[in-house]
Design an enzyme around this catalytic site. Structure first.
Site, PDB file in Angstrom:
ATOM      1  N   THR A  10      24.057  47.870  23.110  1.00  4.86           N
ATOM      2  CA  THR A  10      24.515  46.346  22.686  1.00  4.86           C
ATOM      3  C   THR A  10      25.164  45.471  23.748  1.00  4.86           C
ATOM      4  OG1 THR A  10      26.529  47.127  21.798  1.00  4.86           O
ATOM      5  CG2 THR A  10      24.841  47.069  20.131  1.00  4.86           C
ATOM      6  N   GLN A  12      25.214  43.525  27.576  1.00  3.77           N
ATOM      7  CA  GLN A  12      24.223  42.787  28.453  1.00  3.77           C
ATOM      8  C   GLN A  12      22.930  43.735  28.942  1.00  3.77           C
ATOM      9  OE1 GLN A  12      25.221  39.650  31.984  1.00  3.77           O
ATOM     10  NE2 GLN A  12      24.825  41.590  32.880  1.00  3.77           N
ATOM     11  N   ARG A  33      28.654  51.728  19.012  1.00  2.00           N
ATOM     12  CA  ARG A  33      29.625  52.292  18.042  1.00  2.00           C
ATOM     13  C   ARG A  33      29.319  51.468  16.843  1.00  2.00           C
ATOM     14  NH1 ARG A  33      33.482  49.745  21.948  1.00  2.00           N
ATOM     15  NH2 ARG A  33      33.954  51.454  23.219  1.00  2.00           N
ATOM     16  N   LEU A  63      30.715  57.387  22.040  1.00  2.00           N
ATOM     17  CA  LEU A  63      30.773  58.267  23.217  1.00  2.00           C
ATOM     18  C   LEU A  63      31.678  59.234  23.064  1.00  2.00           C
ATOM     19  CD1 LEU A  63      29.246  56.253  26.218  1.00  2.00           C
ATOM     20  CD2 LEU A  63      28.196  58.301  24.977  1.00  2.00           C
ATOM     21  N   ALA A  86      30.503  51.964  29.072  1.00  2.00           N
ATOM     22  CA  ALA A  86      31.691  52.112  29.762  1.00  2.00           C
ATOM     23  C   ALA A  86      32.623  50.922  29.419  1.00  2.00           C
ATOM     24  CB  ALA A  86      31.464  52.145  31.326  1.00  2.00           C
ATOM     25  N   SER A  88      34.701  48.294  30.761  1.00  2.00           N
ATOM     26  CA  SER A  88      34.566  47.678  32.074  1.00  2.00           C
ATOM     27  C   SER A  88      35.236  46.385  32.635  1.00  2.00           C
ATOM     28  CB  SER A  88      32.923  47.220  32.056  1.00  2.00           C
ATOM     29  OG  SER A  88      32.960  45.963  31.233  1.00  2.00           O
ATOM     30  N   SER A 129      28.673  51.450  40.161  1.00  2.00           N
ATOM     31  CA  SER A 129      29.138  50.140  40.459  1.00  2.00           C
ATOM     32  C   SER A 129      29.642  49.734  41.924  1.00  2.00           C
ATOM     33  CB  SER A 129      30.344  49.741  39.397  1.00  2.00           C
ATOM     34  OG  SER A 129      31.087  48.603  39.789  1.00  2.00           O
ATOM     35  N   GLU A 131      32.348  48.368  42.373  1.00  2.00           N
ATOM     36  CA  GLU A 131      33.773  48.673  42.085  1.00  2.00           C
ATOM     37  C   GLU A 131      34.008  50.040  42.609  1.00  2.00           C
ATOM     38  OE1 GLU A 131      36.584  46.772  41.235  1.00  2.00           O
ATOM     39  OE2 GLU A 131      35.057  45.078  41.602  1.00  2.00           O
ATOM     40  N   TYR A 153      38.686  50.986  36.273  1.00  2.00           N
ATOM     41  CA  TYR A 153      37.292  51.223  36.255  1.00  2.00           C
ATOM     42  C   TYR A 153      36.408  51.725  37.301  1.00  2.00           C
ATOM     43  CZ  TYR A 153      32.703  49.086  35.720  1.00  2.00           C
ATOM     44  OH  TYR A 153      31.161  48.922  35.460  1.00  2.00           O
ATOM     45  N   HIS A 183      26.396  41.725  38.024  1.00  2.00           N
ATOM     46  CA  HIS A 183      24.747  40.822  37.621  1.00  2.00           C
ATOM     47  C   HIS A 183      25.131  40.216  36.338  1.00  2.00           C
ATOM     48  CE1 HIS A 183      25.453  45.393  36.731  1.00  2.00           C
ATOM     49  NE2 HIS A 183      24.437  45.047  35.691  1.00  2.00           N
ATOM     50  N   ARG A 221      31.771  37.054  45.523  1.00  2.00           N
ATOM     51  CA  ARG A 221      30.976  37.990  45.060  1.00  2.00           C
ATOM     52  C   ARG A 221      29.528  38.129  45.407  1.00  2.00           C
ATOM     53  NH1 ARG A 221      35.007  40.506  44.230  1.00  2.00           N
ATOM     54  NH2 ARG A 221      36.036  41.284  42.256  1.00  2.00           N
TER      55      ARG A 221
HETATM   56  P1  GDP Z   1      34.369  41.193  38.422  1.00  2.00           P
HETATM   57  O1  GDP Z   1      33.753  41.565  39.829  1.00  2.00           O
HETATM   58  O2  GDP Z   1      33.925  42.482  37.651  1.00  2.00           O
HETATM   59  O3  GDP Z   1      36.005  41.387  38.769  1.00  2.00           O
HETATM   60  O4  GDP Z   1      34.004  40.008  38.003  1.00  2.00           O
HETATM   61  P2  GDP Z   1      34.594  38.740  37.308  1.00  2.00           P
HETATM   62  O5  GDP Z   1      33.581  37.865  36.824  1.00  2.00           O
HETATM   63  O6  GDP Z   1      35.875  39.141  36.534  1.00  2.00           O
HETATM   64  O7  GDP Z   1      35.327  38.226  38.705  1.00  2.00           O
HETATM   65  C1  GDP Z   1      34.580  37.966  40.012  1.00  2.00           C
HETATM   66  C2  GDP Z   1      35.359  37.085  40.753  1.00  2.00           C
HETATM   67  O8  GDP Z   1      35.946  35.795  40.322  1.00  2.00           O
HETATM   68  C3  GDP Z   1      36.741  37.910  41.268  1.00  2.00           C
HETATM   69  O9  GDP Z   1      36.814  37.928  42.418  1.00  2.00           O
HETATM   70  C4  GDP Z   1      37.761  37.094  40.363  1.00  2.00           C
HETATM   71  O10 GDP Z   1      39.081  37.078  41.197  1.00  2.00           O
HETATM   72  C5  GDP Z   1      37.401  35.675  40.704  1.00  2.00           C
HETATM   73  N1  GDP Z   1      37.671  34.758  39.663  1.00  2.00           N
HETATM   74  C6  GDP Z   1      38.410  33.752  39.961  1.00  2.00           C
HETATM   75  N2  GDP Z   1      38.754  32.808  38.935  1.00  2.00           N
HETATM   76  C7  GDP Z   1      38.312  33.961  37.809  1.00  2.00           C
HETATM   77  C8  GDP Z   1      38.690  33.728  36.214  1.00  2.00           C
HETATM   78  O11 GDP Z   1      39.235  32.612  35.872  1.00  2.00           O
HETATM   79  N3  GDP Z   1      38.299  34.828  35.617  1.00  2.00           N
HETATM   80  C9  GDP Z   1      37.781  35.977  36.113  1.00  2.00           C
HETATM   81  N4  GDP Z   1      37.255  36.764  35.397  1.00  2.00           N
HETATM   82  N5  GDP Z   1      37.638  36.160  37.602  1.00  2.00           N
HETATM   83  C10 GDP Z   1      37.874  34.955  38.474  1.00  2.00           C
END
Ligand code: GDP
Length: 327
Positions: A10, A12, A33, A63, A86, A88, A129, A131, A153, A183, A221
């Site tokens: 379910t 993305q 779930r 799981l 997971a 996440s 990942s 991460e 994570y 992604h 990123r």
């Molecule tokens: P992640 O790579 O799984 O942490 O994906 P996110 O979409 O949560 O965050 C991607 C990047 O965007 C990270 O470097 C965050 O620090 C940065 N970021 C900047 N502003 C925001 C925000 O308002 N929300 C989130 N989630 N991330 C932010």
């Protein structure tokens, strides 16, 4: 006809992978779930065509329901298992991450152990990942870059990765790992920054006077497009050898770049609508998380199709279309 099992169907990636495998003629089974299934039945999953899940066989087994998992795996034989489920949230504090670590590691171990016991011929994909690299010492990262996770994570993914490699190397199972960088897609959950921005841009273009609160807009990123990445998952399991592959675009974009593409697509200047807030601020990596996908391109022939700009514009268009019936 090949039969595949997807955990986390379910989510993305589960959605796009199910769609892709059905298109290839697979019989697709999914684990979810009970609440996830109720969302599907009640048509509550945002923007998901119910027909897709009607074409899959869904099993209400979470799981951590080990007996349920065993029952399924002893009853039905699968050619391929994609383990995507997971917890996440990368931004979660390590001190809060007990559930994430315990659940992610235990479920991966259980699934591998059950497959090894009852159907060792089933190919197993583990959703690794970026991460896992956490605070990397080099950029871009490759399959050889040392792992250095910095979140609950990331730690759980490193453990899952080692479990997967052990079942491959010590038990001879066909276990492949995709080390996927971020992604995104119109189905990304709104707590991720891409979707948070495209949703807000859509609301603002439709008249909302809100200010979008973001953390560090200079944060960068390696953002790819989820439907491109699920093709990589399938290619990894259909390669001659079970191996690990980095799946990435190799290009860094900033949060500000997302804002620029999203708002300008709607004829707006992002700086007029965005404020920064400490609440969402996370320390930036000294060495950026950016992947080198040369191995999967060379050995498996995987290619990116959709650009960053096309992806963000598609997400904005989808959010505008979703919001329109509400005004
Ligand atoms: P992640 O790579 O799984 O942490 O994906 P996110 O979409 O949560 O965050 C991607 C990047 O965007 C990270 O470097 C965050 O620090 C940065 N970021 C900047 N502003 C925001 C925000 O308002 N929300 C989130 N989630 N991330 C932010």
């Amino acid at each position: 006809m090949k039969r595949a099992l997807i955990t986390g169907i379910t989510g993305q990636d589960g959605f796009y992978l199910a769609e892709y495998l059905l298109g290839l003629g697979y019989e697709v089974h999914g684990l979810a779930r009970q609440t996830g299934l109720e969302h599907i039945r009640g048509n509550l999953l945002q923007d998901v065509p119910p027909e897709l899940y009607q074409r899959c066989r869904l099993h209400a087994v979470s799981l951590d329901n080990f007996p349920g998992l065993y029952r399924l795996i002893t009853k039905t034989s699968f050619d391929e298992c994609y383990h995507l489920a997971a917890s996440s949230f990368v931004g979660e504090r390590l001190a809060d991450g007990y559930q994430t670590i315990q659940n992610n590691i235990a479920s991966t171990h259980y699934l591998l152990a059950a497959l090894h016991e009852f159907q060792p011929q089933c190919r197993f994909y583990f959703a690794g990942s970026s991460e896992m690299f956490g605070r990397p010492k080099e950029a871009p990262q490759t399959e050889q870059t040392p792992l250095n996770p910095r979140s609950a994570y990331g730690i759980s993914k490193v453990a899952g990765y080692h479990l997967t490699r052990n079942y491959r190397e010590s038990h001879g199972m066909f276990c492949g790992v995709g080390i996927l960088y971020n992604h995104e897609s119109p189905r990304r959950r709104p707590e991720f920054v891409t979707r948070k921005i495209t949703l807000a841009a859509a609301r603002i273009a439709m008249g909302s006077s809100e200010k979008l609160q973001l953390g560090n807009v200079k944060a960068r990123r390696d953002w790819g497009y989820a439907p491109d990445y699920v093709r990589a998952m399938h290619a990894i399991l259909n390669h001659d050898q079970p191996e690990d592959f980095v799946v990435a675009t190799g290009v860094l974009h900033s949060v500000a770049d997302i804002c620029a593409v999203a708002f300008s697509h709607l004829g707006l200047g992002w700086r007029d609508h965005v404020e920064t807030s400490d609440t969402f601020y996370r320390d930036e990596e000294e060495v950026p998380l950016v992947g080198c996908a040369a191995k999967i391109e060379r050995e498996v022939g995987w290619r990116l199709v959709t650009t960053f700009e096309e992806m963000v514009r598609q997400m904005v268009d989808a959010d505008v279309a979703r919001l329109k019936p509400m005004i």
